[in-house]
Design a protein around this motif. Structure first.
Motif, short mmCIF file in Angstrom:
data_model
loop_
_atom_site.label_atom_id
_atom_site.label_comp_id
_atom_site.label_asym_id
_atom_site.label_seq_id
_atom_site.Cartn_x
_atom_site.Cartn_y
_atom_site.Cartn_z
N ALA A 61 0.82 -1.21 0.00
CA ALA A 61 0.00 0.00 0.00
C ALA A 61 0.85 1.26 0.00
O ALA A 61 0.46 2.29 -0.54
N GLY A 62 2.04 1.17 0.58
CA GLY A 62 2.93 2.32 0.62
C GLY A 62 3.48 2.71 -0.73
O GLY A 62 3.94 3.85 -0.90
N ILE A 63 3.46 1.78 -1.69
CA ILE A 63 3.97 2.10 -3.03
C ILE A 63 2.86 2.19 -4.07
O ILE A 63 3.08 2.71 -5.17
N ALA A 64 1.66 1.69 -3.75
CA ALA A 64 0.55 1.72 -4.71
C ALA A 64 0.05 3.15 -4.89
O ALA A 64 0.14 3.98 -3.99
N ASP A 65 -0.51 3.40 -6.07
CA ASP A 65 -1.09 4.72 -6.35
C ASP A 65 -2.49 4.86 -5.80
O ASP A 65 -2.97 5.97 -5.57
N GLY A 66 -3.16 3.73 -5.58
CA GLY A 66 -4.49 3.71 -5.00
C GLY A 66 -4.76 2.33 -4.45
O GLY A 66 -4.20 1.34 -4.93
N VAL A 67 -5.60 2.26 -3.43
CA VAL A 67 -5.90 0.99 -2.76
C VAL A 67 -7.41 0.84 -2.62
O VAL A 67 -8.10 1.80 -2.25
N LEU A 68 -7.91 -0.36 -2.92
CA LEU A 68 -9.31 -0.70 -2.68
C LEU A 68 -9.39 -1.68 -1.52
O LEU A 68 -8.68 -2.69 -1.51
N VAL A 69 -10.27 -1.39 -0.56
CA VAL A 69 -10.59 -2.34 0.50
C VAL A 69 -12.08 -2.65 0.36
O VAL A 69 -12.93 -1.81 0.64
N ASN A 70 -12.38 -3.86 -0.08
CA ASN A 70 -13.75 -4.31 -0.35
C ASN A 70 -14.10 -5.40 0.65
O ASN A 70 -13.34 -6.36 0.82
N LEU A 71 -15.25 -5.27 1.31
CA LEU A 71 -15.60 -6.17 2.40
C LEU A 71 -16.53 -7.30 1.97
O LEU A 71 -17.26 -7.85 2.79
N GLY A 72 -16.48 -7.69 0.70
CA GLY A 72 -17.37 -8.73 0.21
C GLY A 72 -17.17 -10.08 0.87
O GLY A 72 -18.13 -10.79 1.18
N THR A 73 -15.92 -10.49 1.08
CA THR A 73 -15.62 -11.77 1.72
C THR A 73 -14.50 -11.55 2.74
O THR A 73 -13.36 -11.98 2.54
N PRO A 74 -14.80 -10.90 3.85
CA PRO A 74 -13.75 -10.42 4.77
C PRO A 74 -13.30 -11.49 5.77
O PRO A 74 -13.65 -11.46 6.95
N GLY A 75 -12.48 -12.44 5.29
CA GLY A 75 -11.89 -13.42 6.19
C GLY A 75 -10.92 -12.77 7.16
O GLY A 75 -10.47 -11.64 6.96
N ALA A 76 -10.55 -13.52 8.20
CA ALA A 76 -9.70 -12.96 9.25
C ALA A 76 -8.35 -12.50 8.71
O ALA A 76 -7.86 -11.42 9.07
N GLU A 77 -7.72 -13.29 7.85
CA GLU A 77 -6.42 -12.92 7.31
C GLU A 77 -6.53 -11.68 6.44
O GLU A 77 -5.70 -10.77 6.52
N GLN A 78 -7.57 -11.61 5.62
CA GLN A 78 -7.74 -10.44 4.77
C GLN A 78 -8.02 -9.19 5.60
O GLN A 78 -7.55 -8.09 5.26
N ARG A 79 -8.76 -9.33 6.68
CA ARG A 79 -9.00 -8.17 7.54
C ARG A 79 -7.69 -7.65 8.12
O ARG A 79 -7.48 -6.43 8.20
#
Length: 273
Positions: A61-79
């Motif tokens: 995320a520190g190098i990306a130009d933009g970040v999407l956080v989508n909560l469609g399937t929010p497993g523990a690791e992804q959270r």
């Protein structure tokens, strides 16, 4: 932390800038839509990266130009990956899929809001629920119209200091002061898995080249123009999904000014809502 200065651009200029820059977009997103989302980003001219692993997500995320956080399937690791990412960037989009009735994602969305997303994108029922003014929709489907969420969207934007985009038959985008309505588009977007989720990713791509209000407006306008073009040569949802990818790549910047119907109003003025 990547903190590129905001630039104000019209939708046509924003699309030109996006295609010139090919922004890198990190997607922490719904497992159901990863492939379609990646293809949508490639079609508009961005570079997708589905990087959501804890230990990598924050670094990326520190190098990306933009970040999407989508909560469609929010497993523990992804959270956990999302928590890392939103601490490492200011240019991120929150898509609060199906918040309201489902407790895990609803609580997590409230936690993420404290990190001040640049853009929150959802349907009217999701935005109402996120703002504490509703119970959510029917799963991922909205049960309210866009204008029903207008006040909640403005309040949420003022609370976060960002932009809220409400998707519907007429999209509504607000920073709490200005309200922008974008007409057009086609109902076939609601018959394709990932139509709304991918719009959030496109907003993240535009965050790489312009400020949040302009990014949300440009993405919504591009989607409206492309979906109309795709629907005109489709026979149903399957052919529409393919045609949408083609149309997103084909839409000329000038079409975002000439074809999309954008209405801007200032809150508290005549004509404001």
């Amino acid at each position: 932390m990547n903190t590129r200065a905001a630039v104000h651009l019209s939708p046509s200029d924003a699309l030109t800038a996006l295609r010139d820059a090919a922004p890198l977009v990190q997607c922490i997103t719904n497992a159901v839509v990863t492939g379609f989302t990646a293809n949508v980003l490639l079609a508009v001219g961005a570079a997708p990266a589905m990087c959501d692993l804890p230990g990598e997500a924050g670094m990326f995320a520190g190098i990306a130009d933009g970040v999407l956080v989508n909560l469609g399937t929010p497993g523990a690791e992804q959270r956990d990956g999302a928590r890392e990412a939103v601490r490492a960037t200011e240019r991120w989009v929150l898509d609060p899929v199906a918040v309201g009735a489902l407790p895990v994602r609803t609580a997590f969305a409230a936690e993420l809001l404290e990190h001040r997303p640049a853009i929150v994108r959802g349907n009217a029922s999701e935005i109402l629920a996120l703002a504490g003014a509703g119970a959510g929709g029917r799963g991922v489907d909205a049960t309210e119209g866009t204008d029903a969420a207008a006040d909640a969207a403005r309040g949420l934007a003022l609370r976060t200091g960002g932009v809220v985009a409400v998707s519907g038959a007429v999209d509504l985008v607000t920073d709490g002061v200005q309200v922008v309505r974008i007409g057009g588009g086609d109902a076939l977007l609601t018959r394709v898995t990932g139509g709304g989720c991918s719009l959030g990713a496109v907003m993240a791509a535009f965050l790489g080249v312009c400020e949040p209000l302009d990014a949300a407006v440009a993405a919504s306008t591009l989607y409206a123009a492309a979906s109309e073009r795709a629907a005109a040569r489709s026979t149903g949802p399957g052919s529409f999904a393919v045609a949408l990818l083609d149309a997103l790549a084909e839409v000329a910047p000038a079409e975002l000014e000439d074809r999309a119907r954008v209405e801007r109003t200032a809150v508290g003025t005549a004509g404001g809502r």
